[in-house]
Structure formats: C-alpha cells, structure tokens
Write a protein that holds these residues in place. Structure first.
Motif, PDB file in Angstrom:
ATOM      1  N   GLN A 187      -2.604  -6.985   0.380  1.00  0.00           N
ATOM      2  CA  GLN A 187      -3.919  -7.538   0.645  1.00  0.00           C
ATOM      3  C   GLN A 187      -4.972  -6.876  -0.238  1.00  0.00           C
ATOM      4  O   GLN A 187      -4.791  -5.748  -0.706  1.00  0.00           O
ATOM      5  CB  GLN A 187      -4.286  -7.348   2.121  1.00  0.00           C
ATOM      6  N   SER A 188      -6.076  -7.590  -0.455  1.00  0.00           N
ATOM      7  CA  SER A 188      -7.135  -7.087  -1.319  1.00  0.00           C
ATOM      8  C   SER A 188      -7.643  -5.739  -0.823  1.00  0.00           C
ATOM      9  O   SER A 188      -7.855  -5.534   0.376  1.00  0.00           O
ATOM     10  CB  SER A 188      -8.297  -8.093  -1.369  1.00  0.00           C
ATOM     11  N   HIS A 189      -7.821  -4.826  -1.767  1.00  0.00           N
ATOM     12  CA  HIS A 189      -8.398  -3.512  -1.488  1.00  0.00           C
ATOM     13  C   HIS A 189      -7.580  -2.734  -0.459  1.00  0.00           C
ATOM     14  O   HIS A 189      -8.127  -1.913   0.276  1.00  0.00           O
ATOM     15  CB  HIS A 189      -9.845  -3.639  -0.984  1.00  0.00           C
ATOM     16  N   ALA A 190      -6.280  -2.993  -0.379  1.00  0.00           N
ATOM     17  CA  ALA A 190      -5.499  -2.334   0.663  1.00  0.00           C
ATOM     18  C   ALA A 190      -4.146  -1.856   0.148  1.00  0.00           C
ATOM     19  O   ALA A 190      -3.147  -1.945   0.863  1.00  0.00           O
ATOM     20  CB  ALA A 190      -5.310  -3.280   1.847  1.00  0.00           C
ATOM     21  N   LEU A 191      -4.075  -1.365  -1.088  1.00  0.00           N
ATOM     22  CA  LEU A 191      -2.814  -0.841  -1.604  1.00  0.00           C
ATOM     23  C   LEU A 191      -2.485   0.474  -0.912  1.00  0.00           C
ATOM     24  O   LEU A 191      -3.322   1.366  -0.822  1.00  0.00           O
ATOM     25  CB  LEU A 191      -2.905  -0.640  -3.113  1.00  0.00           C
ATOM     26  N   THR A 192      -1.268   0.594  -0.430  1.00  0.00           N
ATOM     27  CA  THR A 192      -0.843   1.809   0.260  1.00  0.00           C
ATOM     28  C   THR A 192       0.318   2.449  -0.495  1.00  0.00           C
ATOM     29  O   THR A 192       0.948   1.824  -1.354  1.00  0.00           O
ATOM     30  CB  THR A 192      -0.400   1.490   1.697  1.00  0.00           C
ATOM     31  N   GLU A 193       0.606   3.699  -0.142  1.00  0.00           N
ATOM     32  CA  GLU A 193       1.735   4.383  -0.761  1.00  0.00           C
ATOM     33  C   GLU A 193       3.044   3.685  -0.422  1.00  0.00           C
ATOM     34  O   GLU A 193       3.979   3.674  -1.230  1.00  0.00           O
ATOM     35  CB  GLU A 193       1.768   5.834  -0.289  1.00  0.00           C
ATOM     36  N   ASP A 194       3.109   3.085   0.771  1.00  0.00           N
ATOM     37  CA  ASP A 194       4.320   2.356   1.148  1.00  0.00           C
ATOM     38  C   ASP A 194       4.570   1.168   0.231  1.00  0.00           C
ATOM     39  O   ASP A 194       5.719   0.875  -0.129  1.00  0.00           O
ATOM     40  CB  ASP A 194       4.207   1.877   2.598  1.00  0.00           C
ATOM     41  N   LYS A 195       3.504   0.472  -0.174  1.00  0.00           N
ATOM     42  CA  LYS A 195       3.656  -0.676  -1.063  1.00  0.00           C
ATOM     43  C   LYS A 195       4.092  -0.230  -2.458  1.00  0.00           C
ATOM     44  O   LYS A 195       4.919  -0.885  -3.100  1.00  0.00           O
ATOM     45  CB  LYS A 195       2.348  -1.460  -1.140  1.00  0.00           C
ATOM     46  N   VAL A 196       3.528   0.868  -2.935  1.00  0.00           N
ATOM     47  CA  VAL A 196       3.942   1.396  -4.240  1.00  0.00           C
ATOM     48  C   VAL A 196       5.405   1.827  -4.194  1.00  0.00           C
ATOM     49  O   VAL A 196       6.178   1.560  -5.127  1.00  0.00           O
ATOM     50  CB  VAL A 196       3.036   2.569  -4.658  1.00  0.00           C
ATOM     51  N   ALA A 197       5.805   2.469  -3.092  1.00  0.00           N
ATOM     52  CA  ALA A 197       7.194   2.883  -2.942  1.00  0.00           C
ATOM     53  C   ALA A 197       8.115   1.671  -2.866  1.00  0.00           C
ATOM     54  O   ALA A 197       9.225   1.678  -3.427  1.00  0.00           O
ATOM     55  CB  ALA A 197       7.346   3.746  -1.692  1.00  0.00           C
ATOM     56  N   ALA A 198       7.657   0.605  -2.192  1.00  0.00           N
ATOM     57  CA  ALA A 198       8.452  -0.621  -2.109  1.00  0.00           C
ATOM     58  C   ALA A 198       8.625  -1.246  -3.489  1.00  0.00           C
ATOM     59  O   ALA A 198       9.715  -1.711  -3.836  1.00  0.00           O
ATOM     60  CB  ALA A 198       7.794  -1.615  -1.155  1.00  0.00           C
ATOM     61  N   THR A 218      -4.791 -13.782  -4.153  1.00  0.00           N
ATOM     62  CA  THR A 218      -4.825 -13.663  -5.608  1.00  0.00           C
ATOM     63  C   THR A 218      -4.744 -12.191  -5.996  1.00  0.00           C
ATOM     64  O   THR A 218      -5.330 -11.320  -5.352  1.00  0.00           O
ATOM     65  CB  THR A 218      -6.108 -14.291  -6.181  1.00  0.00           C
ATOM     66  N   PHE A 219      -4.041 -11.920  -7.070  1.00  0.00           N
ATOM     67  CA  PHE A 219      -3.656 -10.550  -7.404  1.00  0.00           C
ATOM     68  C   PHE A 219      -4.404  -9.997  -8.615  1.00  0.00           C
ATOM     69  O   PHE A 219      -4.959  -8.903  -8.569  1.00  0.00           O
ATOM     70  CB  PHE A 219      -2.150 -10.518  -7.658  1.00  0.00           C
ATOM     71  N   MET A 220      -4.446 -10.748  -9.690  1.00  0.00           N
ATOM     72  CA  MET A 220      -4.936 -10.207 -10.956  1.00  0.00           C
ATOM     73  C   MET A 220      -6.433  -9.922 -10.956  1.00  0.00           C
ATOM     74  O   MET A 220      -6.911  -9.111 -11.756  1.00  0.00           O
ATOM     75  CB  MET A 220      -4.579 -11.158 -12.107  1.00  0.00           C
ATOM     76  N   MET A 221      -7.198 -10.583 -10.088  1.00  0.00           N
ATOM     77  CA  MET A 221      -8.634 -10.339 -10.043  1.00  0.00           C
ATOM     78  C   MET A 221      -8.994  -9.186  -9.111  1.00  0.00           C
ATOM     79  O   MET A 221     -10.166  -8.870  -8.923  1.00  0.00           O
ATOM     80  CB  MET A 221      -9.376 -11.600  -9.603  1.00  0.00           C
ATOM     81  N   GLY A 222      -7.996  -8.550  -8.530  1.00  0.00           N
ATOM     82  CA  GLY A 222      -8.253  -7.426  -7.653  1.00  0.00           C
ATOM     83  C   GLY A 222      -8.629  -6.182  -8.442  1.00  0.00           C
ATOM     84  O   GLY A 222      -8.469  -6.118  -9.662  1.00  0.00           O
ATOM     85  N   PRO A 223      -9.148  -5.156  -7.747  1.00  0.00           N
ATOM     86  CA  PRO A 223      -9.490  -3.893  -8.411  1.00  0.00           C
ATOM     87  C   PRO A 223      -8.280  -3.316  -9.134  1.00  0.00           C
ATOM     88  O   PRO A 223      -7.176  -3.261  -8.583  1.00  0.00           O
ATOM     89  CB  PRO A 223      -9.938  -2.998  -7.253  1.00  0.00           C
ATOM     90  N   LYS A 224      -8.479  -2.874 -10.339  1.00  0.00           N
ATOM     91  CA  LYS A 224      -7.360  -2.445 -11.162  1.00  0.00           C
ATOM     92  C   LYS A 224      -6.621  -1.241 -10.586  1.00  0.00           C
ATOM     93  O   LYS A 224      -5.404  -1.104 -10.766  1.00  0.00           O
ATOM     94  CB  LYS A 224      -7.853  -2.123 -12.575  1.00  0.00           C
TER      95      LYS A 224
END
Length: 355
Positions: A187-198, A218-224
């Motif tokens: 989800q927008s503005h909600a990247l977690t360590e669990d998602k990176v690990a996944a 949408t993904f590409m327009m999110g914060p880098k």
C-alpha cells in the motif's frame, strides 16, 4: 362519459411494444454494438510460450449488503450490476480468449467488513458472474476493500486469512510460460521490512524471462524510498495495477539501472484509447506500469472497461481497453420511454374528453 375498453387495450399493446423494444435495445443490442466498436484483435500466434493474452479486471467491487438501500432497492441494484458485469465480461472473454485473467483487487465492495454469511453470498455471486474463470488460468490480488487498509478500515489477520481461503495467497510467484507473475500487496506509503523480506525471498524463485509485478495500488508514482527496494530486488518489466478506476500508463526509461538516484516517471492518461498501443519491453533499463480502469458502473466514473494486454516472448507488448456501454444512460432510457408514453397517453385522454 365512458371510455372505450378497446382504446385502453390498444394503448396497453402500444406500451408493451415500446417497452419490449427498449428492453431489446438496452439489454441486448447495446452490448452487441459496443463489442463491434472494439479494435480488431492483432494477428498473433496464439501459444503461451510465444504470446500471452491477459484480460485485466479492475475493481469489480461486487456490491454488498450493508451499504446498499433496503429492500427492494438494494436487491434490484445488486441484481442489475451483477447482470451487467456478467454480460460485459462474457463479451470481453469471447473477444480476447485470454490465456490469463488477472483480477487487480477490490473484488468485493464490502469484503473487508462483510459477515461470514454476507461474504459467502458475495463469493457465490462473484463465481457466477465470472464463471469463465473456471476454464482459464486466473490470478487474484487483494485490494483495500477486500482486506482493509484504507482510512479507518484496518487490515487484520482475520481478513487476510478469509481472503486467502477464497482467492489464494497474497504473496507468491505464479509461473506461466515465459512470465513470472509476482503477487505482492503493498500500500502507498506503507513499505515494511516484511515486504522487503518477502521480495527478497521471491527474487530467488524468479526463473522466467519476464517478471510482471501485480499490485492493487499504482506503484511507480509512489515515494521512491519504498518503491525502489522492491524494484531493485524483483526487476519487473511491467507492473499491473488498478485502484483509481482510471486507465493510465506510467513509463520510466531508467528505473532498472543500478543507479538508484536515477528515477524519471511519466504519467499518461489513456482513458480515450480506441486501438492497440505498442510498447517495447526488450530495453534493459525501461519499466512500464499499466493501471486498469474499473469495470463497474457503480464506481462513479464514466469511462469503464476491461484492459487487454498481449505480451510477446520477444518483448513486444500491445494493450487496449475494451470500453463498456454506459449503464446509467441505458437506465435513463427506460425512464424517458415511460415518460413519453405517459405524456402521449394523457394527451390522448384529454383530447378524447374534449370531443
């Protein structure tokens, strides 16, 4: 003065004839004509190892029971939107004969808060509407309406487990032909360590020539700062999303470079596309995202439809949108037909009384 019963029967026959004509136009002819306005399907070699045809279903949001009007309005509303989705999807399915059907989230309108009985009933309706999925490889991803996560509608483990029980895992790789379909719910503005690990775990399972990332928002327009960790690990050539109910395309010619400071994304509205557009995925550093429009007339937007993507093993990509008829205009046609008949009938009665 007594009115002639034969005259009343004549008007009844006229009304029934006009109504049946309006019904035939609105419930059959309009869909048939609209399907003939879709562009000519490209001449390709239909084989999943050479070309794959994807039919994208964005935000169908099958109407629930809690937010709808009471009986009988709510019942009629659900019945009409279900019929509309079933009919339009059947036309789109027959037109594309897809290799893969991708549902891009928000499958149910009230999936996040529905009771057990309501969820079961909605799932049965969903299966009936999109019954062609029984015969075709189908991929589902969740949206905020399915498992929560937007506003005060919090995401919980119970909601996730119920969704996965009916539609499969939220995070996984599905291999088909020359494509790895990667499902990862972010989800927008909600990247977690669990998602990176996944994403890191999924990276070690990638074996196909192309990677398609599937995400509801949408993904590409999110914060880098939260987009790049996923992109860096998975290197998707194409991202498929929905959420905003509009048809859009995002292009980045250097997003897959090792230099994480290079990031220029352009956004293009394709709400009026009426032919197949061509893209090239063979470039080493380029990446594209296609956002599918909603297919439900209940979402408050005018341009609705199903997106079609044709991806070739050589990196060629063609896509278009199969625009659908405007249901509210069709329903208004019934009202106008009834009003015109009533006006004509009353004018005739008034003229008869004067005579």
């Amino acid at each position: 003065m007594k009115y002639n019963g034969n005259i009343d029967r004549t008007w009844l026959k006229i009304f029934l004839s006009v109504f049946l004509l309006a019904y035939f136009i609105n419930e059959h002819l309009v869909y048939f004509i609209q399907s003939y306005r879709w562009p000519t399907f490209p001449d390709i070699h239909r084989h999943p190892e050479k070309y794959q045809v994807l039919l994208l279903v964005g935000d169908p949001q099958i109407q629930g029971y809690q937010d709808e009007n009471i009986f009988p309005i709510g019942t009629l509303s659900r019945w009409d939107i279900d019929r509309y989705l079933r009919k339009t999807f059947s036309y789109a399915y027959d037109y594309t004969k897809p290799d893969v059907i991708v549902f891009l989230g928000d499958l149910f309108d009230e999936g996040s808060k529905a009771s057990r009985f309501e969820y079961s009933e909605t799932f049965n309706r969903f299966s009936y509407i999109f019954h062609e999925t029984k015969h075709t490889k189908t991929i589902y991803i969740p949206g905020d309406n399915d498992i929560g996560g937007e506003g005060r509608d919090f995401q919980t483990q119970r909601k996730i487990e119920r969704y996965e029980q009916h539609f499969g895992n939220m995070t996984e790789i599905i291999k088909f032909g020359f494509i790895d379909y990667v499902k990862i719910h972010i989800q927008s503005h909600a990247l977690t360590e669990d998602k990176v690990a996944a994403a890191e775990r999924l990276r070690h399972k990638q074996t196909s020539k192309y990677t398609l990332l599937l995400n509801h928002q949408t993904f590409m327009m999110g914060p880098k700062h939260f987009v790049y960790p996923i992109i860096k690990r998975l290197h998707p050539k194409l991202i498929l999303s929905a959420h905003w109910h509009k048809a859009e395309m995002y292009t980045c010619l250097d997003c897959l470079r090792d230099d994480e400071y290079s990031w220029t994304v352009s956004r293009q509205d394709v709400s009026f596309i009426n032919t197949f557009l061509d893209l090239d995925l063979s470039s080493q550093h380029s990446m594209f995202e296609l956002a599918a429009p909603t297919c439900s007339y209940r979402m408050g937007v005018v341009n609705i439809g199903y997106m079609v993507v044709i991806l070739g093993e050589n990196g060629s990509l063609q896509f278009t949108v199969l625009w659908l008829p405007r249901r509210y205009t069709m329903l208004l046609g019934y009202v106008v037909t009834l009003l015109v008949f009533l006006i004509a009938f009353c004018m005739n009665k008034c003229g008869t009384r004067r005579r």
